[in-house]
Design a protein around this motif. Structure first.
Motif, PDB file in Angstrom:
ATOM      1  N   GLU A  34       4.897  13.347   5.926  1.00 32.10           N
ATOM      2  CA  GLU A  34       5.809  12.205   5.800  1.00 32.10           C
ATOM      3  C   GLU A  34       5.155  10.893   6.223  1.00 32.10           C
ATOM      4  O   GLU A  34       5.697   9.810   5.967  1.00 32.10           O
ATOM      5  CB  GLU A  34       7.055  12.448   6.659  1.00 32.10           C
ATOM      6  CG  GLU A  34       7.876  13.660   6.215  1.00 32.10           C
ATOM      7  CD  GLU A  34       8.960  14.020   7.219  1.00 32.10           C
ATOM      8  OE1 GLU A  34       9.057  13.314   8.259  1.00 32.10           O
ATOM      9  OE2 GLU A  34       9.687  15.000   6.986  1.00 32.10           O
ATOM     10  N   LEU A  35       3.998  10.972   6.879  1.00 29.80           N
ATOM     11  CA  LEU A  35       3.313   9.782   7.361  1.00 29.80           C
ATOM     12  C   LEU A  35       2.265   9.329   6.345  1.00 29.80           C
ATOM     13  O   LEU A  35       1.524  10.138   5.803  1.00 29.80           O
ATOM     14  CB  LEU A  35       2.633  10.071   8.704  1.00 29.80           C
ATOM     15  CG  LEU A  35       3.547  10.559   9.832  1.00 29.80           C
ATOM     16  CD1 LEU A  35       2.715  10.873  11.068  1.00 29.80           C
ATOM     17  CD2 LEU A  35       4.603   9.520  10.171  1.00 29.80           C
ATOM     18  N   ASP A  36       2.209   8.045   6.094  1.00 32.61           N
ATOM     19  CA  ASP A  36       1.250   7.502   5.126  1.00 32.61           C
ATOM     20  C   ASP A  36       0.476   6.344   5.765  1.00 32.61           C
ATOM     21  O   ASP A  36       1.024   5.277   6.021  1.00 32.61           O
ATOM     22  CB  ASP A  36       1.976   7.014   3.870  1.00 32.61           C
ATOM     23  CG  ASP A  36       1.003   6.506   2.805  1.00 32.61           C
ATOM     24  OD1 ASP A  36      -0.219   6.720   2.968  1.00 32.61           O
ATOM     25  OD2 ASP A  36       1.461   5.888   1.832  1.00 32.61           O
ATOM     26  N   PHE A  37      -0.811   6.600   6.038  1.00 36.45           N
ATOM     27  CA  PHE A  37      -1.643   5.586   6.668  1.00 36.45           C
ATOM     28  C   PHE A  37      -2.766   5.111   5.736  1.00 36.45           C
ATOM     29  O   PHE A  37      -3.646   4.377   6.156  1.00 36.45           O
ATOM     30  CB  PHE A  37      -2.280   6.154   7.944  1.00 36.45           C
ATOM     31  CG  PHE A  37      -1.283   6.605   8.975  1.00 36.45           C
ATOM     32  CD1 PHE A  37      -0.632   5.678   9.758  1.00 36.45           C
ATOM     33  CD2 PHE A  37      -1.002   7.946   9.142  1.00 36.45           C
ATOM     34  CE1 PHE A  37       0.282   6.079  10.719  1.00 36.45           C
ATOM     35  CE2 PHE A  37      -0.085   8.364  10.088  1.00 36.45           C
ATOM     36  CZ  PHE A  37       0.558   7.426  10.881  1.00 36.45           C
ATOM     37  N   LYS A  38      -2.758   5.548   4.491  1.00 31.73           N
ATOM     38  CA  LYS A  38      -3.896   5.313   3.602  1.00 31.73           C
ATOM     39  C   LYS A  38      -4.101   3.854   3.240  1.00 31.73           C
ATOM     40  O   LYS A  38      -5.154   3.474   2.742  1.00 31.73           O
ATOM     41  CB  LYS A  38      -3.754   6.175   2.347  1.00 31.73           C
ATOM     42  CG  LYS A  38      -3.871   7.663   2.659  1.00 31.73           C
ATOM     43  CD  LYS A  38      -3.817   8.518   1.419  1.00 31.73           C
ATOM     44  CE  LYS A  38      -3.951  10.006   1.792  1.00 31.73           C
ATOM     45  NZ  LYS A  38      -3.865  10.888   0.608  1.00 31.73           N
ATOM     46  N   SER A  39      -3.092   3.012   3.485  1.00 31.17           N
ATOM     47  CA  SER A  39      -3.232   1.585   3.187  1.00 31.17           C
ATOM     48  C   SER A  39      -3.917   0.828   4.320  1.00 31.17           C
ATOM     49  O   SER A  39      -4.271  -0.345   4.170  1.00 31.17           O
ATOM     50  CB  SER A  39      -1.860   0.962   2.907  1.00 31.17           C
ATOM     51  OG  SER A  39      -1.033   1.056   4.056  1.00 31.17           O
ATOM     52  N   LEU A  40      -4.128   1.507   5.458  1.00 32.28           N
ATOM     53  CA  LEU A  40      -4.725   0.844   6.623  1.00 32.28           C
ATOM     54  C   LEU A  40      -6.224   0.611   6.429  1.00 32.28           C
ATOM     55  O   LEU A  40      -6.931   1.455   5.890  1.00 32.28           O
ATOM     56  CB  LEU A  40      -4.508   1.684   7.879  1.00 32.28           C
ATOM     57  CG  LEU A  40      -3.051   1.930   8.308  1.00 32.28           C
ATOM     58  CD1 LEU A  40      -3.020   2.793   9.560  1.00 32.28           C
ATOM     59  CD2 LEU A  40      -2.320   0.621   8.546  1.00 32.28           C
ATOM     60  N   ALA A  41      -6.687  -0.542   6.893  1.00 30.34           N
ATOM     61  CA  ALA A  41      -8.118  -0.850   6.850  1.00 30.34           C
ATOM     62  C   ALA A  41      -8.797  -0.282   8.089  1.00 30.34           C
ATOM     63  O   ALA A  41      -8.146   0.179   9.029  1.00 30.34           O
ATOM     64  CB  ALA A  41      -8.306  -2.360   6.793  1.00 30.34           C
ATOM     65  N   THR A  42     -10.124  -0.306   8.100  1.00 28.95           N
ATOM     66  CA  THR A  42     -10.895   0.172   9.247  1.00 28.95           C
ATOM     67  C   THR A  42     -10.422  -0.486  10.544  1.00 28.95           C
ATOM     68  O   THR A  42     -10.185  -1.688  10.595  1.00 28.95           O
ATOM     69  CB  THR A  42     -12.389  -0.129   9.040  1.00 28.95           C
ATOM     70  OG1 THR A  42     -12.905   0.740   8.024  1.00 28.95           O
ATOM     71  CG2 THR A  42     -13.192   0.099  10.304  1.00 28.95           C
TER      72      THR A  42
END
Length: 224
Positions: A30-38
């Motif tokens: 349910e968690l989506d972090f793929k848009s986060l940058a380094t």
């Protein structure tokens, strides 16, 4: 997932790799972090959602009891770590300030033929638990001998060296305060995203606390 067995193995070997239980896997989906940058992100609210699942809650309770029995202060601190290709966050070999570090992968690069994908490396029992914060600082400085790619190559030759290549659906608990550890480079085209949850800093007003405060003032940790 047997919390007591994981804790016992971590005490014995300095680390334990174990399968992430079903309820926690559901939360991860349910968690989506793929848009986060380094970078590093404050993960407290999201991490607690994951760690409140029955199996992880049992593991935290067991570690808290163990800390209490040894007279160690109980405190917790967590981040989401995002590493892309060519990121500067690599080979930063160090000791943690906290007794325990829980590593839960959120996204693992899996390109075939790519050896280095941001995996963790460690020597689990590279120092004894420091008896005071002064000793903690002095022995922490030992880690600088093994920083950078050349330092990593030296560390690889040490007895007990481990290259921890976690698979999807696995987590790691290790004694961060005694383990000399870091992460290799990420040569993958994809991000490596990991939740790090630190528990039981025995010197809550010591060096570790000062470093965390310094990072906060410099905004080195972003809010999600």
């Amino acid at each position: 997932m047997n919390a007591n067995r994981i804790i016992e193995q971590t005490q014995l070997d300095g680390f334990s790799v174990f399968p992430i239980p079903g309820a926690a896997r559901q939360v991860l989906q349910e968690l989506d972090f793929k848009s986060l940058a380094t970078g590093f992100y404050d993960s407290k609210s999201m991490a607690l959602k994951l760690l409140s699942t029955d199996e992880f809650a049992g593991l935290r309770a067991g570690l808290k009891l163990e800390a209490k029995q040894r007279g160690i202060a109980w405190n917790e601190h967590g981040v989401i770590r995002v590493v892309e290709q060519h990121c500067a966050e690599k080979y930063r070999t160090h000791f943690d300030s906290h007794q325990y570090t829980l590593v839960v992968p959120l996204s693992i690069p899996s390109e075939e033929g790519v050896k280095y994908r941001g995996q963790l490396y460690m020597v689990p029992k590279a120092r004894r638990e420091p008896l005071n914060d002064f000793r903690n600082l002095i022995t922490k400085s030992y880690s600088f001998l093994y920083r950078g790619k050349k330092g990593f190559c030296r560390l690889e030759k040490k007895r007990g060296f481990r290259f921890v290549d976690l698979k999807e659906g696995e987590a790691l608990l290790f004694k961060g305060i005694t383990a000399l550890h870091g992460n290799v480079q990420n040569d993958s085209m994809n991000k490596r995203i990991t939740m790090l949850w630190h528990m039981a800093d025995p010197f809550p007003s010591g060096a570790g606390s000062l470093v965390r405060s310094f990072r906060s003032k410099l905004r080195m940790r972003k809010n999600l």
